[in-house]
Design a protein around this motif. Sequence first.
Motif, PDB file in Angstrom:
ATOM      1  N   ASP A   8      53.655  38.950  37.944  1.00  0.00           N
ATOM      2  CA  ASP A   8      53.249  40.004  37.005  1.00  0.00           C
ATOM      3  C   ASP A   8      53.230  41.383  37.661  1.00  0.00           C
ATOM      4  O   ASP A   8      52.689  42.337  37.095  1.00  0.00           O
ATOM      5  N   GLY A   9      53.794  41.475  38.870  1.00  0.00           N
ATOM      6  CA  GLY A   9      53.899  42.772  39.532  1.00  0.00           C
ATOM      7  C   GLY A   9      52.761  43.130  40.451  1.00  0.00           C
ATOM      8  O   GLY A   9      52.837  44.134  41.171  1.00  0.00           O
ATOM      9  N   VAL A  10      51.683  42.358  40.474  1.00  0.00           N
ATOM     10  CA  VAL A  10      50.555  42.620  41.362  1.00  0.00           C
ATOM     11  C   VAL A  10      50.954  42.292  42.801  1.00  0.00           C
ATOM     12  O   VAL A  10      51.595  41.266  43.059  1.00  0.00           O
ATOM     13  N   ARG A  11      50.575  43.154  43.750  1.00  0.00           N
ATOM     14  CA  ARG A  11      50.900  42.934  45.153  1.00  0.00           C
ATOM     15  C   ARG A  11      49.694  42.345  45.883  1.00  0.00           C
ATOM     16  O   ARG A  11      48.582  42.862  45.769  1.00  0.00           O
ATOM     17  N   GLY A  56      42.380  41.545  43.347  1.00  0.00           N
ATOM     18  CA  GLY A  56      41.028  42.069  43.209  1.00  0.00           C
ATOM     19  C   GLY A  56      40.288  42.204  44.524  1.00  0.00           C
ATOM     20  O   GLY A  56      39.159  42.703  44.553  1.00  0.00           O
ATOM     21  N   TYR A  57      40.933  41.778  45.623  1.00  0.00           N
ATOM     22  CA  TYR A  57      40.317  41.818  46.944  1.00  0.00           C
ATOM     23  C   TYR A  57      41.143  42.715  47.861  1.00  0.00           C
ATOM     24  O   TYR A  57      42.269  42.359  48.204  1.00  0.00           O
ATOM     25  N   ILE A  62      44.123  45.726  42.942  1.00  0.00           N
ATOM     26  CA  ILE A  62      42.950  45.444  42.120  1.00  0.00           C
ATOM     27  C   ILE A  62      43.307  45.755  40.673  1.00  0.00           C
ATOM     28  O   ILE A  62      43.163  46.891  40.205  1.00  0.00           O
ATOM     29  N   PRO A  63      43.835  44.775  39.940  1.00  0.00           N
ATOM     30  CA  PRO A  63      44.195  45.019  38.543  1.00  0.00           C
ATOM     31  C   PRO A  63      43.003  45.530  37.743  1.00  0.00           C
ATOM     32  O   PRO A  63      41.867  45.098  37.942  1.00  0.00           O
ATOM     33  N   GLU A  64      43.289  46.444  36.834  1.00  0.00           N
ATOM     34  CA  GLU A  64      42.231  47.128  36.093  1.00  0.00           C
ATOM     35  C   GLU A  64      41.579  46.262  35.035  1.00  0.00           C
ATOM     36  O   GLU A  64      40.377  46.351  34.796  1.00  0.00           O
ATOM     37  N   ARG A 186      35.092  46.473  40.904  1.00  0.00           N
ATOM     38  CA  ARG A 186      35.948  46.120  39.770  1.00  0.00           C
ATOM     39  C   ARG A 186      36.611  44.759  40.007  1.00  0.00           C
ATOM     40  O   ARG A 186      36.685  43.917  39.109  1.00  0.00           O
ATOM     41  N   GLY A 187      37.104  44.554  41.221  1.00  0.00           N
ATOM     42  CA  GLY A 187      37.765  43.290  41.529  1.00  0.00           C
ATOM     43  C   GLY A 187      36.820  42.106  41.417  1.00  0.00           C
ATOM     44  O   GLY A 187      37.179  41.056  40.870  1.00  0.00           O
ATOM     45  N   ALA A 188      35.589  42.258  41.924  1.00  0.00           N
ATOM     46  CA  ALA A 188      34.617  41.171  41.862  1.00  0.00           C
ATOM     47  C   ALA A 188      34.232  40.854  40.419  1.00  0.00           C
ATOM     48  O   ALA A 188      34.181  39.689  40.013  1.00  0.00           O
ATOM     49  N   ALA A 189      33.958  41.883  39.641  1.00  0.00           N
ATOM     50  CA  ALA A 189      33.549  41.675  38.246  1.00  0.00           C
ATOM     51  C   ALA A 189      34.686  41.063  37.434  1.00  0.00           C
ATOM     52  O   ALA A 189      34.475  40.128  36.646  1.00  0.00           O
TER      53      ALA A 189
END
Length: 293
Positions: A8-11, A56-57, A62-64, A186-189
Amino acid sequence: MAYATMGDGVRLFYEVAGTGSPIVFVHEFGGNHWSWEPQVGYFSRRHRCVTYAARGYPPSDIPETVDQYSQERAAADVVDVMSAAGIEKAHIVGLSMGAFACVHAALRYPDRVLSAVVAGAGYGSERERQATFRENSEQVARGFEERGSEGFAPIYAESASRVQFQEKDPRGWQLFAERLAKHSVRGAANTMRGVQMRRPSLYDLETELATMQVPLLVVVGDEDDHSIQPGIFLKRTVPRSGLVMFPKSGHTLNLEEPALFNRVVAEFVAQVEAGRWGPRDPRADPRQIMRAD
């Protein structure tokens, strides 16, 4: 620094150490890629070890939005990291959230998984506690948002299944808490709401698990109460599975008891690679107490 680009494009940031048959380590919610240092130092002497930071780490992306986090995506991330590292098949080792990712990766991508170690898995699976788990997960997500990671980390790090680590190894536990305090809010939540709260119970996967042929080692601590019964369920359901219980131990097994963890995982991997981790002998009928005829 190496990065793998997910479907999905996340690195995702990943590291590789050592040579030999590959082992991919998948961290828990309260940890990060650093959580596996006691294992990388041990296994990289004879294996190619891969660790990575989940979405997210930091330093991974860290996807929004929470919709970019899911159990399905977490399982796909395991094999996408493998592909980026040029690995076709690997042993995969996960703790807690990472253990769930390993279970789902083994179910969805069995041709990519040599074996799976599932440690401390089960939170949210107990039928009678599912609603409570989801409520608690939302409380944790809000705890990060309202107090910040530095403010909430000391609270989370003293959870009922973490204090065993604190008691045995105060220095190691303090380092765990300090790293937790650096997590992205944000990543944790988003991870808590998108992965933890929404993932299916292990019991919902019974049909698929009963036919899975990937060798599985289940590891639980005897004071990690919400992993014990799900761990026993996995042992009784997955054909090529074994179960290890660590005495006087909580949830953070690979850091709390690193020498014991390394030893049992090394023996498991060695047996798998020797072709000696098969299904249960059909003569070991659980309905039989003692043979009488």
